[in-house]
Write an enzyme that holds these catalytic residues in place. Structure first.
Site, PDB file in Angstrom:
ATOM      1  N   ASP A   1       0.852  -1.206   0.000  1.00  0.00           N
ATOM      2  CA  ASP A   1       0.000   0.000   0.000  1.00  0.00           C
ATOM      3  C   ASP A   1       0.879   1.243   0.000  1.00  0.00           C
ATOM      4  OD1 ASP A   1      -2.461  -1.096  -0.086  1.00  0.00           O
ATOM      5  OD2 ASP A   1      -2.950  -0.790   2.032  1.00  0.00           O
TER       6      ASP A   1
ATOM      7  N   LYS B   1      -3.645   3.194  -3.343  1.00  0.00           N
ATOM      8  CA  LYS B   1      -4.865   3.782  -3.915  1.00  0.00           C
ATOM      9  C   LYS B   1      -5.306   5.009  -3.127  1.00  0.00           C
ATOM     10  CE  LYS B   1      -7.437  -0.154  -1.954  1.00  0.00           C
ATOM     11  NZ  LYS B   1      -6.578  -0.363  -0.856  1.00  0.00           N
TER      12      LYS B   1
ATOM     13  N   MET C   1      -9.110   9.581   8.406  1.00  0.00           N
ATOM     14  CA  MET C   1      -9.618  10.080   7.120  1.00  0.00           C
ATOM     15  C   MET C   1     -10.592  11.251   7.323  1.00  0.00           C
ATOM     16  SD  MET C   1     -10.179   6.375   5.280  1.00  0.00           S
ATOM     17  CE  MET C   1     -10.644   5.479   6.763  1.00  0.00           C
TER      18      MET C   1
HETATM   19  N1  SAH Z   1      -5.069   0.601   8.499  1.00  0.00           N
HETATM   20  C1  SAH Z   1      -4.599   1.935   8.774  1.00  0.00           C
HETATM   21  C2  SAH Z   1      -5.616   2.979   8.402  1.00  0.00           C
HETATM   22  C3  SAH Z   1      -5.919   3.054   6.917  1.00  0.00           C
HETATM   23  S1  SAH Z   1      -7.038   4.319   6.522  1.00  0.00           S
HETATM   24  C4  SAH Z   1      -4.185   2.048  10.244  1.00  0.00           C
HETATM   25  O1  SAH Z   1      -4.447   1.128  11.014  1.00  0.00           O
HETATM   26  O2  SAH Z   1      -3.568   3.040  10.611  1.00  0.00           O
HETATM   27  C5  SAH Z   1      -5.953   5.646   6.133  1.00  0.00           C
HETATM   28  C6  SAH Z   1      -5.993   6.706   7.198  1.00  0.00           C
HETATM   29  O3  SAH Z   1      -5.194   6.310   8.304  1.00  0.00           O
HETATM   30  C7  SAH Z   1      -5.427   8.045   6.791  1.00  0.00           C
HETATM   31  O4  SAH Z   1      -6.374   8.809   6.094  1.00  0.00           O
HETATM   32  C8  SAH Z   1      -5.117   8.659   8.144  1.00  0.00           C
HETATM   33  O5  SAH Z   1      -6.270   9.118   8.787  1.00  0.00           O
HETATM   34  C9  SAH Z   1      -4.625   7.443   8.900  1.00  0.00           C
HETATM   35  N2  SAH Z   1      -3.152   7.311   8.864  1.00  0.00           N
HETATM   36  C10 SAH Z   1      -2.443   6.308   8.315  1.00  0.00           C
HETATM   37  N3  SAH Z   1      -1.121   6.475   8.565  1.00  0.00           N
HETATM   38  C11 SAH Z   1      -1.011   7.605   9.299  1.00  0.00           C
HETATM   39  C12 SAH Z   1       0.084   8.303   9.910  1.00  0.00           C
HETATM   40  N4  SAH Z   1       1.341   7.860   9.810  1.00  0.00           N
HETATM   41  N5  SAH Z   1      -0.178   9.420  10.611  1.00  0.00           N
HETATM   42  C13 SAH Z   1      -1.434   9.881  10.749  1.00  0.00           C
HETATM   43  N6  SAH Z   1      -2.504   9.269  10.200  1.00  0.00           N
HETATM   44  C14 SAH Z   1      -2.301   8.145   9.494  1.00  0.00           C
END
Ligand code: SAH
Length: 257
Positions: free
Chosen positions: A38, A60, A177
Protein backbone atom coordinates in the site's frame (compact mmCIF):
# COMPACT_ATOMS: atom_id res chain seq x y z
CA UNK A 1 -6.50 -26.71 -1.28
CA UNK A 2 -3.46 -28.72 -2.37
CA UNK A 3 0.03 -28.91 -0.87
CA UNK A 4 1.72 -26.86 -3.58
CA UNK A 5 -0.46 -23.87 -2.69
CA UNK A 6 1.13 -20.79 -1.30
CA UNK A 7 -0.51 -18.51 1.18
CA UNK A 8 -1.30 -14.88 1.79
CA UNK A 9 -0.32 -13.01 4.94
CA UNK A 10 -1.90 -9.63 5.58
CA UNK A 11 0.78 -7.77 7.45
CA UNK A 12 0.31 -4.55 9.40
CA UNK A 13 3.22 -2.24 8.56
CA UNK A 14 2.45 0.11 11.45
CA UNK A 15 2.17 3.89 11.23
CA UNK A 16 5.48 4.57 9.46
CA UNK A 17 8.52 4.14 11.69
CA UNK A 18 10.05 0.77 10.70
CA UNK A 19 11.05 0.15 14.33
CA UNK A 20 7.36 -0.13 15.19
CA UNK A 21 6.99 -3.32 13.12
CA UNK A 22 6.29 -6.51 15.05
CA UNK A 23 8.81 -9.36 14.94
CA UNK A 24 6.12 -11.44 13.25
CA UNK A 25 5.77 -8.81 10.52
CA UNK A 26 9.52 -8.81 9.87
CA UNK A 27 9.55 -12.61 9.79
CA UNK A 28 6.68 -12.73 7.28
CA UNK A 29 8.34 -10.12 5.07
CA UNK A 30 11.67 -11.95 5.09
CA UNK A 31 9.93 -15.10 3.89
CA UNK A 32 7.88 -13.38 1.15
CA UNK A 33 8.23 -14.18 -2.55
CA UNK A 34 5.62 -11.61 -3.62
CA UNK A 35 4.85 -8.37 -1.73
CA UNK A 36 1.82 -6.19 -2.46
CA UNK A 37 2.43 -2.76 -0.94
CA UNK A 38 0.00 0.00 0.00
CA UNK A 39 1.22 3.53 -0.61
CA UNK A 40 1.55 4.67 3.00
CA UNK A 41 4.21 2.04 3.68
CA UNK A 42 7.77 3.34 3.97
CA UNK A 43 10.42 2.04 1.50
CA UNK A 44 12.61 1.03 4.46
CA UNK A 45 9.96 -1.50 5.44
CA UNK A 46 9.55 -2.85 1.91
CA UNK A 47 13.35 -3.25 1.79
CA UNK A 48 13.09 -6.01 4.43
CA UNK A 49 11.71 -8.35 1.74
CA UNK A 50 14.29 -10.67 0.12
CA UNK A 51 16.21 -9.33 -2.90
CA UNK A 52 14.47 -11.67 -5.33
CA UNK A 53 10.91 -10.99 -4.11
CA UNK A 54 8.49 -9.44 -6.56
CA UNK A 55 7.30 -6.07 -5.21
CA UNK A 56 3.99 -4.74 -6.50
CA UNK A 57 2.84 -1.25 -5.46
CA UNK A 58 -0.93 -1.21 -5.28
CA UNK A 59 -1.57 2.09 -3.50
CA UNK A 60 -4.86 3.78 -3.91
CA UNK A 61 -4.73 7.18 -2.24
CA UNK A 62 -7.56 9.60 -3.00
CA UNK A 63 -6.84 11.46 -6.22
CA UNK A 64 -3.93 9.23 -7.27
CA UNK A 65 -3.97 6.54 -9.91
CA UNK A 66 -5.37 3.53 -8.14
CA UNK A 67 -5.27 -0.22 -8.37
CA UNK A 68 -8.84 -1.51 -8.14
CA UNK A 69 -9.55 -3.65 -5.10
CA UNK A 70 -10.87 -6.50 -7.27
CA UNK A 71 -7.57 -6.61 -9.16
CA UNK A 72 -5.56 -6.75 -5.94
CA UNK A 73 -7.70 -9.59 -4.67
CA UNK A 74 -7.39 -11.52 -7.96
CA UNK A 75 -3.63 -11.03 -7.97
CA UNK A 76 -3.33 -12.43 -4.43
CA UNK A 77 -5.43 -15.50 -5.28
CA UNK A 78 -3.47 -16.15 -8.47
CA UNK A 79 -0.07 -15.80 -6.83
CA UNK A 80 -1.04 -18.04 -3.90
CA UNK A 81 -2.34 -20.71 -6.30
CA UNK A 82 1.02 -20.58 -8.09
CA UNK A 83 2.66 -21.46 -4.77
CA UNK A 84 3.92 -17.97 -3.92
CA UNK A 85 4.30 -16.79 -0.37
CA UNK A 86 2.37 -13.54 -0.67
CA UNK A 87 2.64 -10.69 1.83
CA UNK A 88 -0.01 -8.01 1.61
CA UNK A 89 1.63 -5.08 3.38
CA UNK A 90 -0.91 -2.58 4.71
CA UNK A 91 -0.44 0.65 6.65
CA UNK A 92 -1.14 0.54 10.38
CA UNK A 93 -3.24 -2.49 11.28
CA UNK A 94 -4.80 -4.52 8.44
CA UNK A 95 -8.13 -4.72 10.24
CA UNK A 96 -8.56 -1.02 11.05
CA UNK A 97 -10.08 0.82 8.06
CA UNK A 98 -7.81 -1.04 5.68
CA UNK A 99 -10.31 -3.27 3.87
CA UNK A 100 -8.43 -6.18 5.41
CA UNK A 101 -11.74 -7.80 6.31
CA UNK A 102 -12.89 -7.83 2.70
CA UNK A 103 -9.59 -9.24 1.51
CA UNK A 104 -9.60 -12.06 4.06
CA UNK A 105 -13.18 -12.94 3.12
CA UNK A 106 -12.33 -13.03 -0.57
CA UNK A 107 -9.24 -15.19 -0.02
CA UNK A 108 -11.11 -17.64 2.21
CA UNK A 109 -13.88 -17.95 -0.36
CA UNK A 110 -11.25 -18.73 -2.99
CA UNK A 111 -9.85 -21.47 -0.73
CA UNK A 112 -6.56 -19.65 -0.17
CA UNK A 113 -4.81 -20.02 3.17
CA UNK A 114 -4.66 -16.60 4.82
CA UNK A 115 -3.05 -15.25 7.97
CA UNK A 116 -3.12 -11.80 9.55
CA UNK A 117 -0.35 -10.06 11.47
CA UNK A 118 -1.42 -7.06 13.53
CA UNK A 119 0.28 -3.71 13.16
CA UNK A 120 0.22 -0.61 15.35
CA UNK A 121 -2.69 1.42 14.08
CA UNK A 122 -1.94 5.06 13.27
CA UNK A 123 -4.57 6.38 15.70
CA UNK A 124 -2.77 4.73 18.56
CA UNK A 125 0.67 5.85 17.42
CA UNK A 126 -0.42 9.43 16.71
CA UNK A 127 -1.57 10.04 20.26
CA UNK A 128 1.52 8.43 21.74
CA UNK A 129 3.61 10.68 19.47
CA UNK A 130 2.05 13.63 21.31
CA UNK A 131 3.25 12.16 24.60
CA UNK A 132 -0.20 11.56 26.07
CA UNK A 133 -2.27 8.41 26.65
CA UNK A 134 -5.49 7.49 24.82
CA UNK A 135 -7.16 6.55 28.07
CA UNK A 136 -6.60 8.12 31.46
CA UNK A 137 -8.18 7.35 34.80
CA UNK A 138 -9.28 10.97 35.19
CA UNK A 139 -9.95 12.09 31.60
CA UNK A 140 -10.95 9.19 29.38
CA UNK A 141 -12.48 5.82 30.11
CA UNK A 142 -12.35 4.56 26.57
CA UNK A 143 -11.52 5.23 22.93
CA UNK A 144 -13.51 5.32 19.71
CA UNK A 145 -11.72 4.72 16.41
CA UNK A 146 -14.00 6.14 13.75
CA UNK A 147 -13.72 6.95 10.06
CA UNK A 148 -14.40 10.50 8.90
CA UNK A 149 -15.56 9.23 5.54
CA UNK A 150 -18.87 7.62 4.71
CA UNK A 151 -18.19 4.03 3.76
CA UNK A 152 -18.81 3.26 0.10
CA UNK A 153 -22.52 3.68 -0.55
CA UNK A 154 -23.21 4.01 3.17
CA UNK A 155 -24.12 6.64 5.70
CA UNK A 156 -21.52 8.86 7.39
CA UNK A 157 -20.97 8.20 11.11
CA UNK A 158 -23.62 9.59 13.46
CA UNK A 159 -21.41 12.41 14.82
CA UNK A 160 -24.03 13.76 17.17
CA UNK A 161 -24.47 10.35 18.84
CA UNK A 162 -20.69 9.95 19.04
CA UNK A 163 -20.27 13.40 20.56
CA UNK A 164 -22.93 12.73 23.18
CA UNK A 165 -21.39 9.36 24.03
CA UNK A 166 -17.91 10.90 24.19
CA UNK A 167 -19.17 13.61 26.51
CA UNK A 168 -21.23 11.40 28.78
CA UNK A 169 -18.99 8.35 28.90
CA UNK A 170 -15.73 10.33 28.70
CA UNK A 171 -14.32 8.77 25.54
CA UNK A 172 -11.44 9.91 23.34
CA UNK A 173 -12.48 10.20 19.68
CA UNK A 174 -9.82 9.21 17.17
CA UNK A 175 -10.94 10.11 13.66
CA UNK A 176 -9.24 8.57 10.61
CA UNK A 177 -9.62 10.08 7.12
CA UNK A 178 -11.25 13.16 8.61
CA UNK A 179 -9.08 16.04 7.43
CA UNK A 180 -10.95 16.87 4.24
CA UNK A 181 -14.33 16.74 5.99
CA UNK A 182 -13.16 18.46 9.19
CA UNK A 183 -15.57 21.39 9.01
CA UNK A 184 -18.59 19.14 8.79
CA UNK A 185 -17.28 16.82 11.49
CA UNK A 186 -16.60 19.80 13.77
CA UNK A 187 -20.06 21.31 13.21
CA UNK A 188 -21.80 18.03 14.00
CA UNK A 189 -19.64 17.12 16.99
CA UNK A 190 -20.43 20.53 18.50
CA UNK A 191 -24.02 19.30 18.94
CA UNK A 192 -22.80 17.10 21.79
CA UNK A 193 -19.39 18.37 22.89
CA UNK A 194 -18.32 21.84 24.14
CA UNK A 195 -16.31 24.02 21.72
CA UNK A 196 -13.49 24.19 24.25
CA UNK A 197 -12.92 20.39 24.11
CA UNK A 198 -9.22 19.90 23.37
CA UNK A 199 -8.37 18.51 19.92
CA UNK A 200 -5.23 17.60 18.00
CA UNK A 201 -4.29 16.79 14.44
CA UNK A 202 -1.29 14.57 13.79
CA UNK A 203 -0.05 14.27 10.24
CA UNK A 204 2.33 11.47 9.18
CA UNK A 205 2.69 10.22 12.74
CA UNK A 206 6.06 8.54 13.54
CA UNK A 207 7.51 9.52 10.15
CA UNK A 208 10.50 11.87 9.94
CA UNK A 209 8.24 14.69 8.72
CA UNK A 210 5.52 14.26 11.37
CA UNK A 211 3.51 17.44 12.05
CA UNK A 212 1.09 18.23 14.85
CA UNK A 213 -1.40 20.93 15.69
CA UNK A 214 -3.01 21.31 19.11
CA UNK A 215 -6.32 23.15 19.15
CA UNK A 216 -9.92 22.89 20.34
CA UNK A 217 -13.00 21.36 18.74
CA UNK A 218 -14.36 24.86 18.05
CA UNK A 219 -11.17 25.79 16.15
CA UNK A 220 -10.50 22.43 14.52
CA UNK A 221 -11.26 23.14 10.85
CA UNK A 222 -9.74 26.64 11.00
CA UNK A 223 -6.54 25.19 12.47
CA UNK A 224 -6.34 22.51 9.77
CA UNK A 225 -6.76 25.15 7.07
CA UNK A 226 -4.29 27.60 8.64
CA UNK A 227 -1.62 24.97 9.28
CA UNK A 228 -2.29 23.30 5.92
CA UNK A 229 -2.59 19.89 7.50
CA UNK A 230 -3.24 17.19 4.90
CA UNK A 231 -3.82 13.45 4.68
CA UNK A 232 -2.60 11.11 6.09
CA UNK A 233 -3.55 12.56 9.43
CA UNK A 234 -5.68 11.61 12.41
CA UNK A 235 -7.85 13.97 14.41
CA UNK A 236 -8.07 13.37 18.15
CA UNK A 237 -10.82 14.96 20.25
CA UNK A 238 -10.93 14.67 24.02
CA UNK A 239 -9.64 15.77 27.37
CA UNK A 240 -6.50 13.61 27.16
CA UNK A 241 -5.12 16.21 24.71
CA UNK A 242 -5.06 18.71 27.58
CA UNK A 243 -1.98 16.86 28.82
CA UNK A 244 0.06 17.81 25.73
CA UNK A 245 0.74 21.30 27.05
CA UNK A 246 2.20 19.85 30.25
CA UNK A 247 4.36 17.41 28.27
CA UNK A 248 5.71 20.25 26.16
CA UNK A 249 6.57 22.34 29.22
CA UNK A 250 8.33 19.38 30.77
CA UNK A 251 10.32 18.48 27.70
CA UNK A 252 13.24 20.92 28.01
CA UNK A 253 13.80 19.77 31.61
CA UNK A 254 13.67 16.12 30.59
CA UNK A 255 16.15 16.70 27.79
CA UNK A 256 18.47 18.68 30.03
CA UNK A 257 18.43 16.00 32.71
N1 SAH B 1 -5.07 0.60 8.50
C1 SAH B 1 -4.60 1.93 8.77
C2 SAH B 1 -5.62 2.98 8.40
C3 SAH B 1 -5.92 3.05 6.92
S1 SAH B 1 -7.04 4.32 6.52
C4 SAH B 1 -4.19 2.05 10.24
O1 SAH B 1 -4.45 1.13 11.01
O2 SAH B 1 -3.57 3.04 10.61
C5 SAH B 1 -5.95 5.65 6.13
C6 SAH B 1 -5.99 6.71 7.20
O3 SAH B 1 -5.19 6.31 8.30
C7 SAH B 1 -5.43 8.04 6.79
O4 SAH B 1 -6.37 8.81 6.09
C8 SAH B 1 -5.12 8.66 8.14
O5 SAH B 1 -6.27 9.12 8.79
C9 SAH B 1 -4.62 7.44 8.90
N2 SAH B 1 -3.15 7.31 8.86
C10 SAH B 1 -2.44 6.31 8.32
N3 SAH B 1 -1.12 6.47 8.56
C11 SAH B 1 -1.01 7.60 9.30
C12 SAH B 1 0.08 8.30 9.91
N4 SAH B 1 1.34 7.86 9.81
N5 SAH B 1 -0.18 9.42 10.61
C13 SAH B 1 -1.43 9.88 10.75
N6 SAH B 1 -2.50 9.27 10.20
C14 SAH B 1 -2.30 8.15 9.49
Amino acid sequence: MNDSQGKVTLVGAGPGDPELLTLKAVKALRAATVVLVDDLVSPDIVALAPQGARIVHVGKRGGCKSTPQAFIERLMVMAAREGENVVRLKGGDPFIFGRGGEEVEHLREAGVHVEVVNGITSGLAAVTALGVPLTHREHAQGVVFVTGHAQRGGEPPDWRALAEAAHQARLTLVIYMGVSGAQQIQDQLLAGLPARTPAAVVQRATMPDQREAITTLGELAATIAREQMTSPAVIVVGDVIRGVAAVRQEEPRVRAA
